[in-house]
Scaffold this active site. Structure first.
Site, PDB file in Angstrom:
ATOM      1  CG  ASP A 101      -5.663  10.136  -5.505  1.00  0.00           C
ATOM      2  OD1 ASP A 101      -6.776   9.589  -5.346  1.00  0.00           O
ATOM      3  OD2 ASP A 101      -4.596   9.504  -5.398  1.00  0.00           O
ATOM      4  CB  CYS A 123       1.147   2.293  -5.705  1.00  0.00           C
ATOM      5  SG  CYS A 123       0.683   0.673  -6.345  1.00  0.00           S
TER       6      CYS A 123
END
Length: 431
Positions: free
Chosen positions: A215, A381
């Site tokens: 990521d 998140c």
């Protein structure tokens, strides 16, 4: 870079000249969404004014011009991260890219679908296989793997973090075994600002025969990034975090892996031959780009990449490091404020999430917003990470190339007044 140059750079960003609550906007929420320079806004507008047409379809001149612009954008963005043109797939965002991977693995697990079924089997998962993530992941790099394991019977495991939020690398060495099929982790934590040791983790995974998914959402905008040099197998990033528009992101994958991976979405523009009973698929990247693509957004993202390249990623990284250290040191010196992630003086990017004891993060955000300071509040998140660190929510300030030291100082001055404003004066007061 210095404040003089940054003030010049700010002239390229129209939104930064406005006022909020009667005060000049101090935008410290680029970790969520960055702002756009004029060159990016103009690139998208120019595409619609001069080149708007379907790509890879029409034979007329306008369609050819649109296709050329679209593929030139791919080459520009791919080169920015050290990839080849055919190794970059357009997606709606990084979340879409991660879901693309997870569902493509599912397709391989079910039937070995795709042009080369035997090659696709390398992606198949079954009971006994393991997918490994970390405890600091954004939900977008956690939930797709949870669902993949649920669909295939594989087991999801995670590398824990210590009390400061750093990865426990000794646990990574223990957890990465011959059962590990995928290691998915963040390059830079969107909460901690910590830069993870990509090469070390990738080497461990590859020695065990696992694939590595990176990521890069918080690294592509802020660090010089060469995905080939890092030796990862797949990576994702989003345009809206790196001066580009929303609705565009990218999935990087090594060419031989993308060509063997079964497609996820199917339909027009990703096929070679279709009969009433079967279809054959194009090689990557087109095999993963069904339907009408985010054409103008890709063109605008290429303009954003050019802006970053011309400014210099090494220079941007050094400036943001300076801002980050100033931010962390200032917050750490405020009574009753807890900063997550590396301590002052240790490597981190230009963001800091912090907890003001006795004041909820949403109240902190409102207090700062009333003073024209835009920050992010909530769990960002990353609920498992917050839970591990004993918190439900934090306030996050994230700087970028258009922020000045004075803006950081104004945030620090405001942060020092929060507990007094809310009548909280005792260290260790409950939240």
């Amino acid at each position: 870079m210095d404040d003089v140059e940054v003030r010049r750079i700010r002239n390229d960003f129209p939104i930064l000249s406005q006022q909020v609550s009667g005060k000049p906007l101090i935008y410290l929420d680029s970790g969520a969404t960055s702002q756009n320079p004029l060159s990016v806004l103009e690139a998208e507008q120019e595409f619609y004014e001069q080149r708007n047409a379907a790509v890879h379809r029409g034979a007329h001149q306008l369609a050819v011009a649109a296709t050329d612009a679209f593929e030139h954008a791919r080459a520009t963005v791919a080169g920015f991260v050290g990839a080849k043109d055919n190794e970059l797939v357009w997606t709606a965002n990084a979340t879409a890219g991660l879901n693309l991977l997870a569902y493509s693995f599912s397709n391989a697990s079910r039937s070995g679908a795709g042009n080369q079924p035997s090659q696709a089997q390398r992606f198949a998962l079954a009971p006994g296989d393991e997918v490994l993530v970390t405890e600091m992941e954004h939900h977008a790099n956690l939930i797709p793997w949870q669902e993949l394991c649920r669909r295939t019977g594989a087991t999801l495991k995670f590398i824990p973090v210590d009390d400061d939020g750093a990865l426990r690398l000794e646990e990574a060495e223990r957890l990465i075994t011959g059962r590990t099929r995928i290691l998915a982790f963040t390059h830079v934590s969107n909460v901690l600002g910590v830069i993870n040791p990509v090469r070390e983790l990738t080497a461990l995974a590859h020695n065990a025969g696992a694939l590595v998914v990176l990521d890069a959402c918080q690294s592509a905008p802020h660090l010089p990034l060469d995905l080939k040099a890092l030796d990862v197998d797949f990576a994702v990033f989003s345009g809206h975090k790196m001066l580009g528009p929303t609705g565009i992101g990218a999935l990087y994958g090594r060419a031989e892996l993308l060509d063997a991976l079964p497609p996820f979405l199917t339909g027009g523009s990703m096929i070679t031959t279709v009969t009433m009973s079967e279809a054959r698929y194009l090689p990557a990247p087109q095999r993963f780009e069904a339907g009408t693509q985010p054409i103008s957004q890709a063109v605008a993202l290429a303009a954003a990449v050019n802006y970053l390249r011309e400014t210099g990623m090494d220079r941007i990284h050094r400036w943001e490091t300076e801002l980050g250290q100033r931010l962390v040191a200032g917050l750490d010196a405020i009574d009753g404020v807890r900063v997550l992630g590396p301590k002052p003086g240790r490597e981190r990017t230009g963001l800091a999430a912090f907890d003001v004891q006795g004041v909820h993060a949403h109240d902190v955000g409102q207090f700062l917003d009333d003073r024209g300071i835009a920050v992010r509040v909530g769990h960002h998140c990353a609920q498992p990470l917050h839970r591990r660190l004993g918190l439900t929510a934090t306030t996050r300030a994230s700087a970028y190339l258009y922020n000045t030291t004075d803006e950081v100082d104004q945030l620090l001055d405001a942060a020092g007044r929060i507990r007094g404003y809310f009548g909280v004066t005792t260290r260790g007061a409950g939240v």
